[in-house]
Design a protein around this motif. Structure first.
Motif, PDB file in Angstrom:
ATOM      1  N   MET A  43      13.005  50.678  30.025  1.00 26.41           N
ATOM      2  CA  MET A  43      13.912  49.895  30.876  1.00 26.41           C
ATOM      3  C   MET A  43      15.272  50.568  30.832  1.00 26.41           C
ATOM      4  N   LEU A  44      16.154  50.172  31.707  1.00 24.94           N
ATOM      5  CA  LEU A  44      17.513  50.685  31.700  1.00 24.94           C
ATOM      6  C   LEU A  44      18.457  49.516  31.448  1.00 24.94           C
ATOM      7  N   CYS A  86      21.709  53.588  38.701  1.00 24.67           N
ATOM      8  CA  CYS A  86      20.391  54.021  38.243  1.00 24.67           C
ATOM      9  C   CYS A  86      20.338  55.535  38.423  1.00 24.67           C
ATOM     10  N   LEU A 135      20.552  58.576  32.382  1.00 24.40           N
ATOM     11  CA  LEU A 135      19.962  57.276  32.703  1.00 24.40           C
ATOM     12  C   LEU A 135      18.446  57.374  32.795  1.00 24.40           C
ATOM     13  N   ARG A 174      15.863  55.276  30.394  1.00 23.13           N
ATOM     14  CA  ARG A 174      14.785  54.463  30.974  1.00 23.13           C
ATOM     15  C   ARG A 174      13.426  54.901  30.426  1.00 23.13           C
ATOM     16  N   GLN A 175      13.238  56.204  30.295  1.00 27.18           N
ATOM     17  CA  GLN A 175      11.969  56.733  29.773  1.00 27.18           C
ATOM     18  C   GLN A 175      11.786  56.329  28.306  1.00 27.18           C
TER      19      GLN A 175
END
Length: 179
Positions: free
Chosen positions: A29-30, A8, A20, A24-25
């Motif tokens: 989600m990642l 992460c 990453l 995610r932004q």
């Protein structure tokens, strides 16, 4: 359980952490694919740069690109990618039946069928296509730029398939079986 760590923004290297965080932004989600690929920040950023260039300059529709992704992922036995690209294909207007057909390298539209057949031929032959295959693709309207683009999508999808097949991340999309 993944065979490599899923990183992460807090655990990735200096090169991968900002990427990453941005993923995610943007996605809210990642996805585990990116979290696994981040074990090497350069690999993560290189993959994304290649994918971005292909997408920005693509002559293929988003639906055609997703159909290639589905055919290649299924041929490479990547359950993660078949699941993820089925969802992406749906967002590109590909219905569930057409997505299942694409996994098998089949399409209703003759040009889409030519694209999938060429993509799978490239994958199976590792690029060593006989002259007849190249001539058949050209006869169906695929010019040299399109042929190189299709090969590029086969390559980038195979790369992501192999990463996922090695890491075996948890599928974080609705699961779709391999055919």
């Amino acid at each position: 359980m993944s065979r490599l760590p899923l990183l992460c923004p807090d655990t990735a290297c200096d090169q991968g952490a900002p990427t990453l965080a941005l993923i995610r932004q943007q996605l809210g989600m990642l996805p585990n694919f990116f979290a696994g690929l981040a074990n090497h920040g350069g690999a993560l950023n290189g993959y994304l740069a290649f994918e971005q260039q292909l997408s920005e300059h693509s002559r293929l529709s988003k639906a055609q690109r997703e159909m290639i992704s589905l055919a290649v992922a299924n041929a490479n036995g990547c359950h993660y990618c078949v699941s993820g690209h089925t969802l992406s294909a749906k967002h590109a207007g590909v219905d569930a039946e057409a997505a299942r057909m694409a996994q098998q390298g089949k399409a209703q539209d003759p040009k889409d069928q030519t694209i999938l057949a060429f993509a799978l031929d490239v994958l199976e032959q590792r690029g060593h296509l006989p002259d007849e295959s190249l001539a058949a693709a050209r006869q169906m309207g695929l010019d040299d730029a399109m042929l190189v683009e299709i090969i590029s999508w086969v390559g980038i999808n195979s790369y992501s398939n192999w990463i996922n097949n090695l890491i075996q991340p948890k599928i974080d999309f609705p699961e779709v079986p391999l055919i």
